[in-house]
Design a protein around this motif. Structure first.
Motif, mmCIF file in Angstrom:
data_model
loop_
_atom_site.group_PDB
_atom_site.id
_atom_site.type_symbol
_atom_site.label_atom_id
_atom_site.label_comp_id
_atom_site.label_asym_id
_atom_site.label_seq_id
_atom_site.Cartn_x
_atom_site.Cartn_y
_atom_site.Cartn_z
ATOM 1 N N VAL A 154 0.796 -1.230 -0.454
ATOM 2 C CA VAL A 154 0.101 0.648 0.528
ATOM 3 C C VAL A 154 0.836 1.156 0.142
ATOM 4 C CG1 VAL A 154 -1.518 1.128 1.298
ATOM 5 C CG2 VAL A 154 -1.709 -1.199 0.771
ATOM 6 N N ALA A 183 2.764 1.674 -3.489
ATOM 7 C CA ALA A 183 1.776 2.231 -4.485
ATOM 8 C C ALA A 183 1.315 3.331 -4.265
ATOM 9 C CB ALA A 183 0.524 1.625 -4.152
ATOM 10 N N SER A 219 -4.694 -3.672 4.392
ATOM 11 C CA SER A 219 -4.448 -3.470 3.681
ATOM 12 C C SER A 219 -5.104 -3.315 1.956
ATOM 13 C CB SER A 219 -3.415 -4.202 2.977
ATOM 14 O OG SER A 219 -2.290 -3.625 3.671
ATOM 15 N N LEU A 260 -6.546 0.704 0.484
ATOM 16 C CA LEU A 260 -6.546 1.385 -1.236
ATOM 17 C C LEU A 260 -8.072 1.294 -2.106
ATOM 18 C CD1 LEU A 260 -4.070 -2.230 -2.367
ATOM 19 C CD2 LEU A 260 -3.305 0.543 -2.274
ATOM 20 N N PHE A 294 -5.571 3.441 -8.601
ATOM 21 C CA PHE A 294 -5.200 2.284 -6.977
ATOM 22 C C PHE A 294 -6.074 0.766 -6.821
ATOM 23 C CE2 PHE A 294 -3.734 6.399 -5.272
ATOM 24 C CZ PHE A 294 -2.740 6.309 -4.485
ATOM 25 N N ALA A 302 -5.182 -2.927 -5.429
ATOM 26 C CA ALA A 302 -5.933 -3.402 -4.555
ATOM 27 C C ALA A 302 -6.456 -5.012 -5.245
ATOM 28 C CB ALA A 302 -7.252 -3.042 -4.518
ATOM 29 N N GLN A 348 -3.610 -6.872 -4.299
ATOM 30 C CA GLN A 348 -3.367 -6.445 -3.607
ATOM 31 C C GLN A 348 -4.898 -8.354 -2.859
ATOM 32 O OE1 GLN A 348 -1.142 -5.657 -0.819
ATOM 33 N NE2 GLN A 348 -2.616 -7.099 0.596
#
Length: 416
Positions: free
Chosen positions: A8, A11, A70, A74, A160, A164, A167
């Protein structure tokens, strides 16, 4: 597993070339984001306080919670990254605190968790931590390469959202590797075809059988150890820890290395500001950030182990000299950016400055990995090794926090 640690935070910083141009903070945004990220050390401080008073914390549970948090952060970043309050990017800066908190916690929990596994896993996690940054910067490069800063291929919100999705994949992949999700997936595939289930295991984790055997051997080894060691309260007097002078040396190296490392994100926007064009600044900053990650990954991969040759074992000494030299050059370039534009054309600077950043982070990645690899060889006690790794990670984060407080104060004073 290691790639998910600072995902995160990485990013957010990967979007810095675009955010500097679009948000009211301008070039000072890098300093403010770095300060907010380090404010997240309240999480790591709280972790150590709880551990000291309540005993050992199950790092695997903490890591699972960090993955979910996380993903949530995001999603919030995708919606609120450009919202302002009182002429400041309060939403972005606030979410950066939580992103930093998760990253800081990873330096305590990931290193401690990996100490339970064979030494190659320590190096693999270190490489993964740097590789994660390289992946997110590659996504950023795809976003702006060959484009003006005002016209990227896709916007910050889309970036983003994609982060995500990554992630989510990191979380699922880690659960599968830990055998927490794989049995259900393999069962579902096996209902279709038994061979499909076997191929799915090999595709998801080609080292599954070897990893399972290593974990079984590790569990058997732990069961054979003295139970008193497992019940011992972790602390500076844990059984098996080396002499305090040696511990202090490792902690000091980590403190100084992290202090220098986490100062640079605040300085690089000022270095890129040596050239007037916004697109020039954006691309120069992005090139420096990409080679930063390349250097970090390469340094961690070349970190010497007990089986390395004599020449490779001397590389950390070289890194110890290169790191402060490169750091001093970059500080001078940030303090007097006009000096850069006077001596170098943009074309030359777009090669030399990223290479200078790469040399710094090559040294940094090698030193950090070498220190943790050496630390785990100082004791045969698993618990002592876990405690030492956690404490070293904490000292590193305190170094980063101290350096960012100083940098933030200097930059704020110079802009008022």
């Amino acid at each position: 597993f290691g790639m998910s640690s600072w995902w995160v935070g990485n990013a957010i910083f990967a979007q810095l070339p675009l955010l500097v141009d679009r948000l009211p903070e301008g070039q000072a945004l890098g300093t403010q984001l770095s300060m907010m990220v380090q404010a997240g050390n309240i999480f790591s401080i709280s972790y150590k306080v709880i551990e000291h008073h309540c005993g050992a914390i199950d790092a695997s549970i903490v890591v699972s919670g960090m993955r979910q948090m996380s993903l949530f952060i995001l999603m919030l970043l995708a919606v609120f990254w450009d919202r302002e309050l009182g002429g400041a990017s309060i939403w972005l800066l606030s979410l950066a605190v939580f992103a930093g908190g998760l990253g800081c916690l990873s330096d305590l929990t990931y290193w401690s968790l990996v100490m339970r596994h064979p030494p190659p896993c320590t190096k693999a996690v270190g490489v993964g931590m740097s590789l994660g940054n390289l992946v997110v910067l590659g996504l950023s490069l795809l976003q702006v390469s060959g484009r003006d800063v005002e016209n990227p291929r896709f916007g910050v919100t889309t970036f983003f959202v994609l982060a995500a999705c990554f992630q989510l994949f990191w979380g699922l992949d880690t659960l599968m590797i830990q055998d927490k999700l794989m049995p259900a997936v393999v069962w579902a595939a096996g209902m279709v075809s038994e061979s499909l289930g076997k191929r799915l295991v090999d595709w998801i984790n080609p080292m599954h059988e070897k990893a399972a055997a290593l974990l079984r051997a590790d569990d058997e080894n732990k069961d054979s150890k003295d139970k008193n060691e497992d019940e011992e309260h972790p602390g500076p007097h844990a059984v098996g820890l080396p002499h305090t002078t040696l511990i202090s040396l490792f902690e000091t190296v980590n403190f100084l290395t992290y202090a220098a490392t986490y100062t640079l994100p605040s300085l690089l926007p000022f270095v890129a500001g040596a050239y007037p064009g916004k697109s020039q600044q954006c691309h120069l900053l992005l090139y420096m950030m990409i080679l930063q990650s390349v250097g970090d990954v390469t340094g961690r991969m070349l970190a010497p182990t007990s089986k390395s040759g004599p020449l490779q074992k001397k590389l950390p000494l070289l890194g110890g000299m290169v790191l402060p030299t490169c750091f001093l050059c970059l500080v001078l370039a940030a303090v007097d950016s006009s000096m850069v534009s006077r001596f170098f054309s943009y074309e030359s600077a777009s090669i030399l400055l990223p290479l200078l950043v790469m040399c710094f982070f090559f040294s940094r990645g090698m030193l950090v990995s070498a220190v943790f690899l050496q630390a785990r060889g100082l004791t045969s006690s698993r618990q002592a090794a876990e405690h030492l790794a956690s404490t070293m990670g904490f000292c590193g984060q305190m170094g980063a926090l101290s350096a960012n407080v100083i940098t933030f104060s200097v930059v704020t004073y110079c802009h008022t």
